[in-house]
Design an enzyme around this catalytic site. Structure first.
Site, mmCIF file in Angstrom:
data_model
loop_
_atom_site.group_PDB
_atom_site.id
_atom_site.type_symbol
_atom_site.label_atom_id
_atom_site.label_comp_id
_atom_site.label_asym_id
_atom_site.label_seq_id
_atom_site.Cartn_x
_atom_site.Cartn_y
_atom_site.Cartn_z
ATOM 1 N N CYS A 176 0.865 -1.179 0.000
ATOM 2 C CA CYS A 176 0.000 0.000 0.000
ATOM 3 C C CYS A 176 0.902 1.230 0.000
ATOM 4 O O CYS A 176 2.098 1.134 -0.264
ATOM 5 C CB CYS A 176 -0.958 -0.019 1.194
ATOM 6 N N THR A 177 0.368 2.396 0.324
ATOM 7 C CA THR A 177 1.147 3.630 0.217
ATOM 8 C C THR A 177 2.278 3.698 1.234
ATOM 9 O O THR A 177 3.441 3.876 0.885
ATOM 10 C CB THR A 177 0.228 4.859 0.394
#
Length: 277
Positions: free
Chosen positions: A182-183
């Site tokens: 994810c980020t």
């Protein structure tokens, strides 16, 4: 011309926060941030803290992060660092929520920090090059649209709380080695536990997320740009604010379609979906 750059820190930590103290802790965070000109957004819950904050100097942010650690009796926070030439936030705010990342299942709690399931960027990079793995993005469709790891599966979800249902219909083999990302790492902390609860036996997450990977491997396995939830909209391969995208005024998603506004007769930028509408 002003050549100043503002420092930005993205961070999270899972740890117990007394429910009865959430309001008072939140106010102390706000008061201290305003006194030292720190701007950003912090999510606070009984399960921990999650935020992205900015200041005129890295030293100011380091001091503020130490303040949060001491306030919440947490270990030293380890943020992902970046910079911008303008303020990415207009003010500072704390939001009290049931979860610091919304899976919709507060009972799902992450694995211990630095577990064998957490892959540093070096090991993640090696696995992608040398091993037979499935790479799975845990982000929302408007984030994956502007960038993702090469060959990664995009679940096409609107929000993270849909991830669990996606797993049920995905058809991904449960005995296959799966790399999730994810980020900044926080969504994967819950996604990996949810996947193991559903019977996936060989799941690993990218420690520190895309931001941590790009700090060491720009222009490698991650393709495109990385969406961020502030006024930068996205960061490029070198973690600099995007020059390709602006925020769509209609839906808030990354926008790169130039138009001549019919109402005010001025140039504007909207996303492809809103342009089609």
């Amino acid at each position: 011309m002003d050549s100043r750059k503002y420092s930005i820190a993205a961070f999270y930590h899972f740890g117990p926060v007394p429910a009865a103290q959430l309001e008072s802790l939140s106010q102390r965070m706000v008061d201290h941030a305003n006194s030292v000109n720190v701007r950003g957004l912090v999510i606070l819950a009984t399960e921990g803290v999650n935020g992205t904050i900015s200041a005129e100097t890295k030293e100011t942010l380091e001091s503020y992060l130490n303040f949060i650690s001491e306030l919440l009796s947490f270990p030293k926070l380890e943020p992902k660092w970046s910079e911008a030439e303008i303020w990415p936030f207009k003010k500072f705010a704390v939001r009290i929520r049931p979860e610091i990342v919304t899976l919709g299942k507060p009972e799902v709690q992450p694995l211990p920090p630095k577990s064998p399931r957490h892959l540093p960027p070096e090991e993640w990079h090696r696995m992608m090059e040398e091993e037979d793995v499935i790479v799975l993005d845990t982000r929302n469709w408007y984030e994956t649209k502007i960038g993702k790891f090469a060959g990664a599966i995009d679940p096409q979800i609107d929000e993270f709380r849909e991830f669990s249902d996606y797993l049920d219909r995905s058809g991904i083999p449960k005995d296959k080695k799966i790399l999730i990302y994810c980020t900044g790492g926080i969504r994967c902390e819950k996604a990996i536990v949810e996947m193991e609860n559903k019977g996936f036996k060989n799941v690993y997450q990218l420690e520190g997320g895309i931001l941590n990977y790009l700090a060491k491997y720009p222009n490698q396995k991650f393709e495109g740009e990385c969406f961020v939830f502030d006024h930068r909209v996205a960061v490029d391969q070198h973690l600099n604010p995007t020059k390709l995208y602006k925020m769509c005024p209609h839906c808030g998603q990354p926008a790169d379609q130039k138009i001549q506004c019919r109402r005010c007769d001025s140039e504007a930028v909207v996303c492809a979906d809103c342009l089609e509408k």
